[in-house]
Design an enzyme around this catalytic site. Sequence first.
Site, PDB file in Angstrom:
ATOM      1  CB  ILE A 234      23.551  -5.937 -49.268  1.00 17.77           C
ATOM      2  CG1 ILE A 234      22.432  -5.786 -50.310  1.00 17.77           C
ATOM      3  CG2 ILE A 234      24.335  -7.234 -49.479  1.00 17.77           C
ATOM      4  CD1 ILE A 234      21.511  -6.942 -50.472  1.00 17.77           C
TER       5      ILE A 234
ATOM      6  N   GLY B 141      27.222  -4.597 -55.030  1.00 13.89           N
ATOM      7  CA  GLY B 141      27.541  -4.281 -56.422  1.00 13.89           C
ATOM      8  C   GLY B 141      27.367  -5.431 -57.396  1.00 13.89           C
TER       9      GLY B 141
ATOM     10  N   GLY C 215      24.065  -6.750 -58.034  1.00 16.65           N
ATOM     11  CA  GLY C 215      22.662  -6.840 -58.441  1.00 16.65           C
ATOM     12  C   GLY C 215      21.716  -7.436 -57.402  1.00 16.65           C
TER      13      GLY C 215
ATOM     14  CB  THR D   9      19.050  -3.736 -58.204  1.00 13.21           C
ATOM     15  OG1 THR D   9      20.058  -2.759 -57.947  1.00 13.21           O
ATOM     16  CG2 THR D   9      18.061  -3.171 -59.204  1.00 13.21           C
TER      17      THR D   9
ATOM     18  CE1 TYR E  55      18.146   1.826 -52.594  1.00 17.74           C
ATOM     19  CE2 TYR E  55      18.826   4.077 -52.169  1.00 17.74           C
ATOM     20  CZ  TYR E  55      18.771   2.742 -51.793  1.00 17.74           C
ATOM     21  OH  TYR E  55      19.339   2.343 -50.608  1.00 17.74           O
TER      22      TYR E  55
END
Length: 184
Positions: A97, A104, A106, A109, A143
């Site tokens: 990103i 931070g 989301g 993910t 991860y």
Amino acid sequence: MKSTVLRGKKVVLRSLKLSDAARFCQWLADPEVTKFLDMYNQPALTLAAERKWITQQRQRKDIITFAIDTIDGTHIGSVALRHITSPHRHASYGIMIGDKKYWGQGYGTEAGKLIIDYGFRKLKLHRIYLYVIAYNIRGQKSYEKIGFKVEGRFREHLLVDGQYHDRVVMGILKNEYLKKQNNK
Ligand SMILES: CC(C)(COP(=O)(O)OP(=O)(O)OC[C@H]1O[C@@H](n2cnc3c(N)ncnc32)[C@H](O)[C@@H]1OP(=O)(O)O)[C@@H](O)C(=O)NCCC(=O)NCCS
């Protein structure tokens, strides 16, 4: 050929475009970003080099690289699987990103979950692995949420600003991934 688009709740993964190049140049000139990548302290990338990289990514059969857009169409990074043509049915995972405002929250993910799902279900991979520098805690947490497990570490493998750091190896197997999905 119709290009693949993967849609989540927060992000959309789409093919790279040549017009993405300037943003990659900007992100990869930022040491706060590159200190988590293998590109720390390297000379700045030119727009021409970045456009060439994008063209290569689109041509290569052994790599699938997506741009990460937010749902409202803002380009914030990229995510890739490499070595996807390996006879061992393994591939490596990489993500950035680049726009720090989006860290931070989301996005990484969800982008990871989308490409890992694609890797196991569509590309029929058996295993996906990654390397992460030990101080990248945000990355490791992301991860783990996807389902990767720590498999080991290359001790003091990376020299950053005069200090040695471990490289952590993480991996996920198809059956673990599918089990996690079924248990949801
Ligand atoms: C690593 C990266 C892909 C993670 O994506 P992200 O969208 O920032 O991460 P997410 O918000 O999805 O998840 C990060 C997790 O780490 C936690 N976290 C966030 N900031 C943190 C920080 N400064 N320190 C430790 N943990 C942090 C979050 O709380 C979250 O866990 P939680 O949901 O359990 O609370 C992204 O930050 C990034 O690209 N960073 C720069 C480049 C990079 O590191 N690339 C990967 C190289 S291996």
